[in-house]
Design an enzyme around this catalytic site. Structure first.
Site, PDB file in Angstrom:
ATOM      1  N   SER A 297       0.802  -1.213   0.000  1.00  0.00           N
ATOM      2  CA  SER A 297       0.000   0.000   0.000  1.00  0.00           C
ATOM      3  C   SER A 297       0.839   1.270   0.000  1.00  0.00           C
ATOM      4  CB  SER A 297      -0.958  -0.034   1.201  1.00  0.00           C
ATOM      5  OG  SER A 297      -1.946   0.960   1.087  1.00  0.00           O
ATOM      6  N   ASP A 308       9.602   5.654 -10.620  1.00  0.00           N
ATOM      7  CA  ASP A 308       9.150   6.231 -11.882  1.00  0.00           C
ATOM      8  C   ASP A 308       9.860   7.543 -12.196  1.00  0.00           C
ATOM      9  OD1 ASP A 308       7.471   4.121 -12.260  1.00  0.00           O
ATOM     10  OD2 ASP A 308       5.606   5.255 -12.154  1.00  0.00           O
ATOM     11  N   LYS A 322      -0.756  -4.300  -3.246  1.00  0.00           N
ATOM     12  CA  LYS A 322      -2.049  -3.772  -2.812  1.00  0.00           C
ATOM     13  C   LYS A 322      -2.225  -2.371  -3.371  1.00  0.00           C
ATOM     14  CE  LYS A 322      -4.974  -2.544   1.029  1.00  0.00           C
ATOM     15  NZ  LYS A 322      -5.199  -1.203   0.444  1.00  0.00           N
TER      16      LYS A 322
END
Length: 448
Positions: A297, A308, A322
């Site tokens: 999470s 990224d 998740k």
């Protein structure tokens, strides 16, 4: 329980947008659901009239609520009484017990993770273990509240746990002495070669500020010459979405951190780095983020954002996967509905649901003597009954495509112990920072 305490409890559930549930919204029911409600009421009446023993109304209603939410996904739940008290106690800390995060899975008490340095951690209890007996009494099929209540107790007292560890033929008997559990969401240290390590154990309140403070302490201890930083998010089950955004923002100067997309109005939200906040607190310092199958999470939000944006190298094992957001909807003064309301996506638009975050460099935890067995029986989001399906339908075998044995990771746990290495993943990350240049590890932010 006061409403303020309920708000604080949100920090330990795996998300965090708090949405007030209005009377009008709660009252809206699709007219087509009328016959289904009639079925429910008919079953209720038949059970009340014909069951072998008298059944209280609240037992049947709670069972109906639990069954309704269990039909949705593994993370939606109705919370009241002991559930909310347990969350509040974990937020406030200062309780006596074993220091375990546990869930109920198919009637069994499963260890999500032991808190670092806790009595359970020191006794060798591992994430993924199943607790079957307490002091010789079977707890399978009982309630999670009862199991947690038995494991808590005065500091200095002991309890015997019977553990089933997937991959082992025989159960383990572990005697654990309870202690005072003081949760430390953030810890830090400065290692050899002026390599800093910041460990985030959970995303509770003020984690972003705590990490910034830890970084300042590391810089002071290193006399301003920090040569690298390891951000350790292993076995971090998540928590506050806001705090994960605040933490990622500490390392980014601009761009998207995470996007949240839901079905209801107001559930689609974009979170961007705030350039006027602090900028990159560790500008020019190479960063490695450590993750494993217990990183879930909020941990995946941070790892995905820094990966990224090419601000950090992600190392370790594929994360839990998740990629959903749970909102805590208050239902009166002492109850709440934890409901999955949205999915989140990394800056590149990738959903981590099921697939998780794939590390740039896969590093197994070979210092763990049970590593091979743990890998074979590892549980991730994609293994949970009723989990949300990734929209692109990635299969596990496609995510685990690299099966070539790496010659760097062939030492045994005993051989590493003889070398003084107790945590191979952390050791490998720190060695990488010592031996490589900043441009190799901390790549320049990608232009967007």
């Amino acid at each position: 329980m006061k409403f303020a305490a309920l708000m604080r409890s949100a920090a330990l559930v795996t998300a965090v947008a708090l949405i007030p549930a209005t009377t009008a919204t709660m009252a809206q029911v699709d007219g087509r659901a009328g016959p289904e409600f009639a079925k429910l009421f008919a079953v209720f009446q038949r059970v009340k009239a014909s069951y072998v023993e008298p059944v209280e109304d609240d037992v049947l209603i709670r069972g109906a609520i639990d069954g309704m939410l269990a039909a949705l996904d593994p993370h939606s739940a109705y919370l009241d009484g002991g559930d909310l008290q347990r969350l509040e106690t974990m937020i406030d800390g200062n309780y006596s017990g074993l220091g375990l995060s546990v869930v109920m899975e198919d009637g069994a008490v499963k260890v999500v993770s032991p808190f670092r340095g806790s009595p359970a951690d020191n006794a060798g209890i591992k994430a993924g273990d199943f607790i079957t007996h307490l002091d010789g009494t079977l707890i399978y099929g009982g309630s999670l509240d009862d199991a947690v209540a038995q494991m808590r107790g005065p500091s200095g007292t002991s309890i015997r746990l019977t553990i089933f560890r997937p991959g082992r033929d025989e159960p383990l008997e572990v005697e654990v002495t309870r202690g005072v559990i003081e949760l430390e969401p953030v810890t830090h240290e400065l290692g050899a070669g002026n390599i800093g390590v910041i460990t985030v154990n959970e995303f509770s309140a003020d984690v972003g500020a705590d990490v910034f403070s830890a970084w300042q302490d590391i810089r002071k201890e290193a006399a301003g010459r920090v040569n690298g930083l390891v951000l350790d998010l292993r076995n971090n089950p998540g928590g506050s979405l806001d705090e994960s955004v605040a933490l990622a923002d500490l390392f980014l100067t601009e761009g998207r951190i995470v996007s949240q997309r839901g079905r209801a109005r107001g559930e689609t939200i974009l979170y961007d780095a705030e350039t006027h906040y602090r900028g990159d607190m560790a500008e020019g310092v190479p960063v490695i983020v450590l993750i494993n199958a217990g990183s879930a999470s909020a941990s995946e939000i941070v790892a995905g954002a820094l990966q990224d944006h090419r601000r950090a190298l992600v190392m370790g094992e594929r994360s839990f996967g998740k990629g959903s957001v749970q909102s805590l909807l208050p239902l009166g003064p002492d109850a709440a509905l934890k409901l999955t309301t949205a999915r989140y996506f990394t800056p590149s638009g990738k959903s981590v649901q099921e697939g998780g975050i794939k590390p740039d460099i896969a590093v197994p935890q070979i210092s763990d003597p049970d590593f091979a067995l743990r890998q074979k029986y590892q549980t991730r989001e994609s293994d949970l009954r009723g989990h949300l399906i990734n929209e692109i339908g990635i299969k596990d075998e496609e995510m685990e495509s690299d099966s070539i044995a790496d010659p760097r990771f062939q030492l045994t746990a005993d051989e590493l112990k003889d070398q003084g290495v107790e945590d191979f993943q952390l050791h490998y990350a720190m060695e990488t920072l010592r031996r490589t240049t900043a441009s190799t590890v901390a790549l320049r932010p990608a232009k967007r």
